[in-house]
Design a protein around this motif. Structure first.
Motif, PDB file in Angstrom:
ATOM      1  N   ASN A   1       2.277   6.887  -8.946  1.00 49.14           N
ATOM      2  CA  ASN A   1       1.764   8.294  -8.741  1.00 49.14           C
ATOM      3  C   ASN A   1       2.296   8.721  -7.403  1.00 49.14           C
ATOM      4  OD1 ASN A   1       0.996   8.530 -11.376  1.00 49.14           O
ATOM      5  ND2 ASN A   1      -1.057   8.079 -10.949  1.00 49.14           N
ATOM      6  N   GLY A   2       1.809   7.999  -6.360  1.00 52.33           N
ATOM      7  CA  GLY A   2       2.145   8.497  -5.217  1.00 52.33           C
ATOM      8  C   GLY A   2       3.597   8.482  -4.680  1.00 52.33           C
TER       9      GLY A   2
ATOM     10  N   GLU B   1      11.856   5.945   1.942  1.00 52.36           N
ATOM     11  CA  GLU B   1      12.548   7.082   3.048  1.00 52.36           C
ATOM     12  C   GLU B   1      13.631   6.370   3.595  1.00 52.36           C
ATOM     13  OE1 GLU B   1      11.476   9.974   6.798  1.00 52.36           O
ATOM     14  OE2 GLU B   1       9.995   8.553   6.179  1.00 52.36           O
ATOM     15  N   LYS B   2      13.407   5.176   4.068  1.00 55.69           N
ATOM     16  CA  LYS B   2      14.518   4.166   4.531  1.00 55.69           C
ATOM     17  C   LYS B   2      15.865   3.788   3.638  1.00 55.69           C
ATOM     18  CE  LYS B   2      12.019   1.965   8.198  1.00 55.69           C
ATOM     19  NZ  LYS B   2      11.245   0.723   8.407  1.00 55.69           N
ATOM     20  N   GLN B   3      15.319   3.526   2.386  1.00 55.46           N
ATOM     21  CA  GLN B   3      16.117   3.340   1.258  1.00 55.46           C
ATOM     22  C   GLN B   3      17.124   4.377   0.875  1.00 55.46           C
ATOM     23  OE1 GLN B   3      17.015   0.783  -0.312  1.00 55.46           O
ATOM     24  NE2 GLN B   3      17.810   1.699  -2.336  1.00 55.46           N
TER      25      GLN B   3
ATOM     26  N   ARG C   1       0.867  -1.009  -0.032  1.00 54.47           N
ATOM     27  CA  ARG C   1      -0.031   0.013   0.087  1.00 54.47           C
ATOM     28  C   ARG C   1       0.841   1.353  -0.025  1.00 54.47           C
ATOM     29  NH1 ARG C   1      -5.085  -0.814   0.134  1.00 54.47           N
ATOM     30  NH2 ARG C   1      -6.002  -2.557   0.862  1.00 54.47           N
ATOM     31  N   LEU C   2       0.405   2.414  -0.242  1.00 51.39           N
ATOM     32  CA  LEU C   2       1.142   3.693  -0.620  1.00 51.39           C
ATOM     33  C   LEU C   2       2.181   3.835   0.751  1.00 51.39           C
ATOM     34  CD1 LEU C   2       2.194   5.755  -2.324  1.00 51.39           C
ATOM     35  CD2 LEU C   2       0.237   7.055  -1.925  1.00 51.39           C
ATOM     36  N   GLU C   3       1.582   3.949   1.664  1.00 54.68           N
ATOM     37  CA  GLU C   3       1.834   4.422   3.093  1.00 54.68           C
ATOM     38  C   GLU C   3       3.323   3.926   3.344  1.00 54.68           C
ATOM     39  OE1 GLU C   3       1.865   7.420   4.624  1.00 54.68           O
ATOM     40  OE2 GLU C   3       0.429   7.981   3.129  1.00 54.68           O
ATOM     41  N   PRO C   4       3.165   2.325   3.648  1.00 56.76           N
ATOM     42  CA  PRO C   4       4.321   1.342   3.797  1.00 56.76           C
ATOM     43  C   PRO C   4       5.372   1.678   2.715  1.00 56.76           C
ATOM     44  CG  PRO C   4       2.269   0.323   4.010  1.00 56.76           C
ATOM     45  CD  PRO C   4       1.722   1.423   3.656  1.00 56.76           C
TER      46      PRO C   4
END
Length: 82
Positions: free
Chosen positions: A48-49, A21-23, A12-15
């Motif tokens: 898109n997200g 971000e971690k990458q 899903r987009l949030e995870p």
């Protein structure tokens, strides 16, 4: 640890954004300035997200869909600022 390819198909987009971000953090610490994100094509919600997120990231120099032979719209190549 930073990976050359981050596979986020089925996320899903949030995870997915948390993983990116971690990458980015890990890549910068490891001196990896280019990596791929495999997000698949689907309805485009994930790509898109992800692109919207990458646009707002200061450490991202450039990002674009892969060449059609290399995943096309199902894969994004990310270049970080050195």
């Amino acid at each position: 640890a930073a990976k050359f390819t981050l596979d986020l198909r089925g996320f899903r987009l949030e995870p997915a954004l948390v993983s990116i971000e971690k990458q980015i953090d890990n890549a910068l610490m490891s001196g990896l300035y280019e990596f791929n994100i495999i997000h698949g094509k689907g309805e485009g919600i994930l790509s898109n997200g992800i692109h919207k997120y990458l646009k707002g990231e200061n450490s991202v120099k450039n990002f674009y869909f892969a060449h059609p032979d290399d995943g096309g719209f199902g894969k994004t190549i990310v270049e970080l600022k050195e």
